[in-house]
Structures are given as C-alpha cells and as structure tokens.
Design an enzyme around this catalytic site. Structure first.
Site, PDB file in Angstrom:
ATOM      1  N   GLU A  81     -69.625 -18.307  46.108  1.00 17.61           N
ATOM      2  CA  GLU A  81     -68.754 -17.508  45.243  1.00 17.61           C
ATOM      3  C   GLU A  81     -67.301 -17.974  45.351  1.00 17.61           C
ATOM      4  O   GLU A  81     -66.730 -18.027  46.445  1.00 17.61           O
ATOM      5  CB  GLU A  81     -68.855 -16.029  45.623  1.00 17.61           C
ATOM      6  CG  GLU A  81     -68.070 -15.111  44.689  1.00 17.61           C
ATOM      7  CD  GLU A  81     -68.313 -13.641  44.980  1.00 17.61           C
ATOM      8  OE1 GLU A  81     -67.437 -12.830  44.631  1.00 17.61           O
ATOM      9  OE2 GLU A  81     -69.363 -13.303  45.554  1.00 17.61           O
ATOM     10  N   LYS A 259     -69.837  -4.446  49.651  1.00 17.96           N
ATOM     11  CA  LYS A 259     -70.252  -5.794  49.275  1.00 17.96           C
ATOM     12  C   LYS A 259     -69.106  -6.760  49.499  1.00 17.96           C
ATOM     13  O   LYS A 259     -69.305  -7.896  49.959  1.00 17.96           O
ATOM     14  CB  LYS A 259     -70.708  -5.807  47.817  1.00 17.96           C
ATOM     15  CG  LYS A 259     -71.356  -7.125  47.377  1.00 17.96           C
ATOM     16  CD  LYS A 259     -70.365  -8.089  46.759  1.00 17.96           C
ATOM     17  CE  LYS A 259     -71.055  -9.362  46.272  1.00 17.96           C
ATOM     18  NZ  LYS A 259     -70.102 -10.348  45.704  1.00 17.96           N
ATOM     19  N   ASP A 275     -78.719 -14.717  61.408  1.00 12.80           N
ATOM     20  CA  ASP A 275     -79.620 -14.010  60.496  1.00 12.80           C
ATOM     21  C   ASP A 275     -78.817 -13.127  59.541  1.00 12.80           C
ATOM     22  O   ASP A 275     -78.387 -12.031  59.901  1.00 12.80           O
ATOM     23  CB  ASP A 275     -80.599 -13.158  61.322  1.00 12.80           C
ATOM     24  CG  ASP A 275     -81.702 -12.547  60.488  1.00 12.80           C
ATOM     25  OD1 ASP A 275     -81.539 -12.434  59.260  1.00 12.80           O
ATOM     26  OD2 ASP A 275     -82.727 -12.148  61.063  1.00 12.80           O
ATOM     27  N   HIS A 373     -60.006 -14.703  40.599  1.00 10.82           N
ATOM     28  CA  HIS A 373     -61.390 -15.149  40.666  1.00 10.82           C
ATOM     29  C   HIS A 373     -61.708 -16.108  39.531  1.00 10.82           C
ATOM     30  O   HIS A 373     -62.281 -17.183  39.738  1.00 10.82           O
ATOM     31  CB  HIS A 373     -62.309 -13.935  40.611  1.00 10.82           C
ATOM     32  CG  HIS A 373     -63.774 -14.282  40.590  1.00 10.82           C
ATOM     33  ND1 HIS A 373     -64.465 -14.630  41.728  1.00 10.82           N
ATOM     34  CD2 HIS A 373     -64.665 -14.349  39.573  1.00 10.82           C
ATOM     35  CE1 HIS A 373     -65.723 -14.890  41.419  1.00 10.82           C
ATOM     36  NE2 HIS A 373     -65.867 -14.731  40.112  1.00 10.82           N
TER      37      HIS A 373
END
Length: 418
Positions: A81, A259, A275, A373
């Site tokens: 991202e 998130k 993990d 972004h």
C-alpha cells in the site's frame, strides 16, 4: 476443471507449475512470474509450506525518524500500500519533536488453552487442578528444556468453568513465558502433554489443546506527545480529537481506525517473518475484549494544548524460531530493526502502530487521506497504463497536476506524451 491432483505434494516445483499451467492455461510469462522463488531459493520455499509453485514479492521499505526510549530505529516494512511508510516516517519525525516515543511491555507470556469435557463436578475438579499446579508446571517444562534454559517456561495456571448449555466444561489456561520466541509450537506441545495428565486427574476428556491468540498477558504500550506547533496549531489537535471520539463510539469507524494501526504493525510483522494472522487476531480481539469493539489507541490534550497519543495491544512476535530464522530476507530485516529481545520488538510494534494511526488521523482531520495517498498511488496508475522507465514519473506528475488520478487519464496522458 478438476482440482483433484493425485500426489501433487510429491511433485517437484517445476512439475507442480507445469500441472497448474496445463489445468488453468497460464501462458509462459505468467508461469515465469510465478515460478521465481527469489532470495528464498527452491529448497527453502519447498520446506516452508506445502505444494510450492513459486513466491510473491512484496516491496520492503524502511521507515525513518523513529526514536523509542531514547534509541533510534530504522523500521523495515513489507507492504504493497502506497503512503504507509511515508506517513510513518513523517509521524515519527513529529513525535521526535515532542521528545520521542516512550514504550514498555509485560513479560512475553502466552496462554495455552486445554478444554476438558464430560466432567461431573467441574467446580470441585477446579480445586484439584489448582492444587496440582506444580506437577503441571514440571510436566509442561519437560516439553521444552531449551526454553526453560533461557528463563522461560510455565509460570501459572487459571482454571475456568464454562457453561455450554447441556454441560459445563473446564478450560485450563496455562501461562507460558516464551522469552524471545513467539511460542506457538512450545505452547501447543505443552498443552498436549498436560492434557493427558489433567484427563487422568479429573476423569474428563481432553478436547482442544492449543495456544490462544488473544495474548492479553503479552502486552506492549507506547506513548508520544505531538506538539501543537508541529501540527498546525491547537485547532488541528481538536480536530484529531474529534476524529478519535467518533472511533470510540462508532464500531464502523473504529474498524478503519484500527486498520490504520495494523497497516504499520502488520507490515513490520511480515517483514520479519512473524505471524501476521496471529498479531492481527490478537489485536482485534483485544479491541473488543469488554464486549464492544473500540480503538486500540487513546488521544488526549495535555495542559500545553499538545496532542498526547498512547496505545496498548498484544504483541505475540519473536526474534527466534519459525520463518525468522530461515527466511533470508526476514533475517536481514531483523538485523535492520536491531532489537535485542521479543519484548523490545513488541514495544517497537506498538510504537509503529501508534505513529501510523496518528499520521492517518492527522491527514483525515486536515487535507484528507486521499491527497497524499493518491499522489504516491499515481505511479502505480501510470505503470498500469503501460508507462515504463522515466516515463512513469512524467505520467504520474501530470496525473497529480490534473487532479484526476485514474487509469483512463493515465492512458490519455501517455498517448499524448508519445
């Protein structure tokens, strides 16, 4: 198409890929892109997971400016991202102006769960299990003498009686200090060994014997002060607080808020071969531990009017064992990170999560998340439109200037340039 392939696991990597090409109809370029195992090499890739046909490359970038507990860090992050690493670096720079990040953590204790069914007197058996905890510790620690040698091992137990409707089950929590390992294999082995002893002790039948990813005994915390002058004034501080207050009350907003935290934490976890599923499961479970999903971060305003951010979450990661000791890129990234223990690693993760979240809130509360972004994303759009080499930057620049960052616009710009 028939997905049944007899003995597929016995095939070589090339034979597996040839079979997939035959079934799916991959062309040579697609097969070649998939086939490359990169720095892993065929042998390591084939041992890490089953039925290997290739590998997927994710860019690794390095976030700068992090100062945690008066120590400087470069943070390797594996993520696809755009803007995440740039935002982390910028946020860390602002936190640095406020004195840097302060972090601490608990001991690296993981929880193993042992479920016992068909017990007639569960509350009475609870007493017996607690009385036998020293025997339980001894049996558990026999399963991993190396862990015990380095100061880890079984530390405590908790016995819970859970009503499942028709019957009551006993669930024993075995608390294991995993030191610098994430600890899943050690905890699972200990649970399986102890379950037989508990079955003999209680007359119950063992069912689930496995680690819990709600690692609420293995917590990391971080705090940073973001000076109002660096943010554009106290008005921006207030806007960030308003955004945070919405996340506190609205689970739909809290999901996106968290998130953003995990954008940073997962990227570092992946870069170091840890993990990612465990770290994400633990974080989101902890966010709802009191029955309502809430943000993992907290924001306040101090007496000077500066923004104060903090975070607390489980950080089940290790610096030894698993892919961290096998994957060559993960090993290099751990060296870049330069942490001396899993506890220090957890503190770095908490710090990255806090900074990533702050950077997102700051953007949301000012110019909006898309401006930065999409400016970075423009290069991806240019490549998708067919731009190559130096043409990528030219097309991306014109995309940003146009304010229309779309594939159609990129194709139009590329056509006109050519």
């Amino acid at each position: 198409m028939d997905s049944r392939i007899s003995g597929f696991y016995k095939f070589s990597i090339d034979e597996r890929l040839d079979k997939i090409k035959e079934i799916i109809g991959l062309d040579e370029e697609e097969a070649d892109n998939l086939r490359d195992t990169g720095s892993l090499g065929d042998e390591t890739a084939d041992r890490l997971v089953e039925n290997v046909v290739g590998s997927l490359e994710i860019p690794v970038g390095v976030a700068t400016n992090f100062k945690i507990n008066d120590k400087d860090y470069l943070i390797p992050m594996a993520i696809e991202e755009t803007s995440v690493i740039a935002a982390a670096s910028k946020g860390a720079k602002i936190a640095r102006e406020g004195g840097g990040i302060k972090a601490n953590s608990t001991d690296p204790v993981m929880i193993g769960q042992i479920q016992l069914t068909n017990i007639k007197d569960p509350y009475g058996q609870k007493v017996d299990i607690i009385d036998a905890k020293e025997e339980i510790f001894e049996l558990a620690n026999e399963q991993d003498r190396t862990l015990v040698k380095f100061g880890g091992g079984a530390r405590d137990i908790d016995v819970r009686v859970i009503d499942l409707g028709d019957e009551k089950n006993i669930v024993v929590h075995l608390y294991i200090d995993c030191r610098d390992a994430m600890g899943a294999n050690a905890v699972n082995s200990m649970c399986e060994a102890v379950s037989e002893y508990l079955s003999d002790l209680t007359g119950g039948e063992p069912r689930l014997r496995i680690i819990s990813n709600l690692a609420d005994k293995r917590l990391s915390r971080a705090k940073a002060v973001f000076p109002k002058e660096e943010l554009g004034g106290e008005d921006v501080v207030d806007k960030i607080l308003e955004s945070y207050y919405l996340a506190k009350e609205d689970p739909y907003r809290a999901a996106t808020h968290n998130k953003g935290i995990m954008n940073g934490i997962t990227a570092v976890t992946l870069a170091t071969g840890n993990d990612t599923r465990a770290i994400e499961s633990g974080a989101h479970s902890y966010a709802s531990i009191d029955g309502r999903y809430k943000p993992l971060t907290y924001y306040e305003k101090n007496e000077k009017g500066d923004l104060v951010g903090s975070i607390e979450l489980p950080t089940a990661v290790g610096t030894v064992g698993g892919a961290t000791g096998v994957h060559p890129t993960a090993k290099a990234n751990l060296k870049i990170l330069n942490v001396d223990s899993s506890q220090e690693f957890g503190e770095v993760l908490a710090s990255v999560g806090l900074i990533q979240n702050f950077a997102a809130l700051r953007a949301l509360s000012t110019e909006g998340i898309q401006k930065g972004h999409m400016s970075l994303h423009a290069k991806n759009i240019a490549m998708m439109a067919g731009a190559e080499g130096r043409m990528i930057d030219k097309v991306a620049k014109k995309l940003v200037e146009s304010g229309e960052i779309t594939s159609e616009k990129a194709q139009e710009i590329l056509k006109n340039i050519n």
